[in-house]
Design a protein around this motif. Structure first.
Motif, PDB file in Angstrom:
ATOM      1  N   ARG A  87     -74.992  26.978  22.409  1.00 22.95           N
ATOM      2  CA  ARG A  87     -76.061  27.702  21.706  1.00 22.95           C
ATOM      3  C   ARG A  87     -77.054  26.749  21.042  1.00 22.95           C
ATOM      4  NH1 ARG A  87     -76.320  33.345  19.844  1.00 22.95           N
ATOM      5  NH2 ARG A  87     -77.318  32.418  18.041  1.00 22.95           N
ATOM      6  N   VAL A  88     -76.564  25.668  20.478  1.00 24.96           N
ATOM      7  CA  VAL A  88     -77.463  24.702  19.842  1.00 24.96           C
ATOM      8  C   VAL A  88     -78.326  24.015  20.902  1.00 24.96           C
ATOM      9  CG1 VAL A  88     -77.539  22.536  18.531  1.00 24.96           C
ATOM     10  CG2 VAL A  88     -76.043  24.380  17.805  1.00 24.96           C
ATOM     11  N   SER A  89     -77.747  23.716  22.070  1.00 27.04           N
ATOM     12  CA  SER A  89     -78.535  23.089  23.135  1.00 27.04           C
ATOM     13  C   SER A  89     -79.583  24.049  23.698  1.00 27.04           C
ATOM     14  CB  SER A  89     -77.625  22.595  24.263  1.00 27.04           C
ATOM     15  OG  SER A  89     -77.039  23.681  24.937  1.00 27.04           O
ATOM     16  N   CYS A 115     -65.336  25.170  14.860  1.00 23.01           N
ATOM     17  CA  CYS A 115     -66.323  24.414  15.651  1.00 23.01           C
ATOM     18  C   CYS A 115     -65.849  22.996  15.931  1.00 23.01           C
ATOM     19  CB  CYS A 115     -67.659  24.365  14.922  1.00 23.01           C
ATOM     20  SG  CYS A 115     -68.535  25.917  14.930  1.00 23.01           S
ATOM     21  N   THR A 152     -75.848  30.250  14.559  1.00 20.97           N
ATOM     22  CA  THR A 152     -74.698  30.076  15.456  1.00 20.97           C
ATOM     23  C   THR A 152     -73.398  30.094  14.656  1.00 20.97           C
ATOM     24  OG1 THR A 152     -76.065  28.785  16.954  1.00 20.97           O
ATOM     25  CG2 THR A 152     -73.696  28.601  17.217  1.00 20.97           C
ATOM     26  N   LEU A 153     -73.389  29.436  13.496  1.00 17.83           N
ATOM     27  CA  LEU A 153     -72.197  29.488  12.638  1.00 17.83           C
ATOM     28  C   LEU A 153     -71.932  30.915  12.165  1.00 17.83           C
ATOM     29  CD1 LEU A 153     -72.174  26.353  10.328  1.00 17.83           C
ATOM     30  CD2 LEU A 153     -70.414  27.093  11.905  1.00 17.83           C
ATOM     31  N   ASN A 196     -80.666  28.268  16.154  1.00 19.22           N
ATOM     32  CA  ASN A 196     -80.449  27.686  14.836  1.00 19.22           C
ATOM     33  C   ASN A 196     -78.959  27.441  14.617  1.00 19.22           C
ATOM     34  OD1 ASN A 196     -80.336  27.087  12.128  1.00 19.22           O
ATOM     35  ND2 ASN A 196     -81.885  28.593  11.568  1.00 19.22           N
ATOM     36  N   LYS A 197     -78.622  26.324  13.997  1.00 15.92           N
ATOM     37  CA  LYS A 197     -77.212  25.985  13.776  1.00 15.92           C
ATOM     38  C   LYS A 197     -76.530  26.978  12.841  1.00 15.92           C
ATOM     39  CE  LYS A 197     -77.725  21.075  14.608  1.00 15.92           C
ATOM     40  NZ  LYS A 197     -77.643  19.716  14.072  1.00 15.92           N
ATOM     41  N   TYR A 251     -70.533  26.664  20.400  1.00 18.64           N
ATOM     42  CA  TYR A 251     -71.474  26.122  19.412  1.00 18.64           C
ATOM     43  C   TYR A 251     -72.440  25.135  20.075  1.00 18.64           C
ATOM     44  CZ  TYR A 251     -73.195  23.744  15.240  1.00 18.64           C
ATOM     45  OH  TYR A 251     -74.010  23.199  14.278  1.00 18.64           O
ATOM     46  N   LYS A 252     -71.902  24.220  20.867  1.00 19.78           N
ATOM     47  CA  LYS A 252     -72.753  23.221  21.517  1.00 19.78           C
ATOM     48  C   LYS A 252     -73.715  23.876  22.495  1.00 19.78           C
ATOM     49  CE  LYS A 252     -69.774  19.194  21.147  1.00 19.78           C
ATOM     50  NZ  LYS A 252     -68.976  18.196  21.865  1.00 19.78           N
TER      51      LYS A 252
END
Length: 148
Positions: free
Chosen positions: A108-110, A95, A118-119, A114-115, A105-106
């Protein structure tokens, strides 16, 4: 200890090839590659990457009971914690330093995801890439550098 591990890897031609294939993937280093070869018995113990994801504890399972209880998907707590920890560290590294994973990652978080979920998706992507590279028998090809 590291020299003994390298000696074992160098002694078997199939293990050496898989080690080189695994380390061709971005952010997968010698520690994770050696552990993957050890835990999967050189990728013969697990038929698919999904079964391995269940073993490691990154595969999501639905939490429901009939029609009355519908909860969020969760990962199993019965897992190989040591290997899960290694794959988690690689996912965090990906990431931060892999442009493809960083943008994923950015994005999906935007979108409000959930972080940690996504991880977890990124962990599964790394696992699937490791199995794909070994099954295909050729090194990892980064398609992002060919994108316009």
């Amino acid at each position: 200890m590291e020299e003994q591990i390298k000696a074992v890897i160098e002694s078997d031609e199939a293990v050496k090839l898989n080690y080189q294939l695994l380390t061709s993937i971005k952010c997968v280093g010698p520690v994770l590659a050696a552990n993957m070869i050890a835990y999967t018995h050189n990728f013969t113990r697990f038929a698919t990457w999904r079964k391995f994801a269940c073993y490691v504890g990154t595969a999501p399972f639905e939490h429901q009971s009939g029609t009355s209880i519908k909860g969020r998907t969760r990962v199993s707590s019965l897992s190989n914690k040591q290997l899960k920890k290694l794959i988690h560290m690689v996912a965090i590294c990906a990431c931060a330093y892999n442009p493809e994973m960083k943008s994923y990652y950015k994005r999906r978080v935007s979108e409000g995801k959930n972080k940690m979920s996504t991880l977890n998706v990124i962990r599964n992507k790394i696992i699937s890439r490791m199995f794909a590279v070994v099954n295909r028998g050729s090194g990892y090809v980064d398609l992002m550098k060919y994108a316009a």
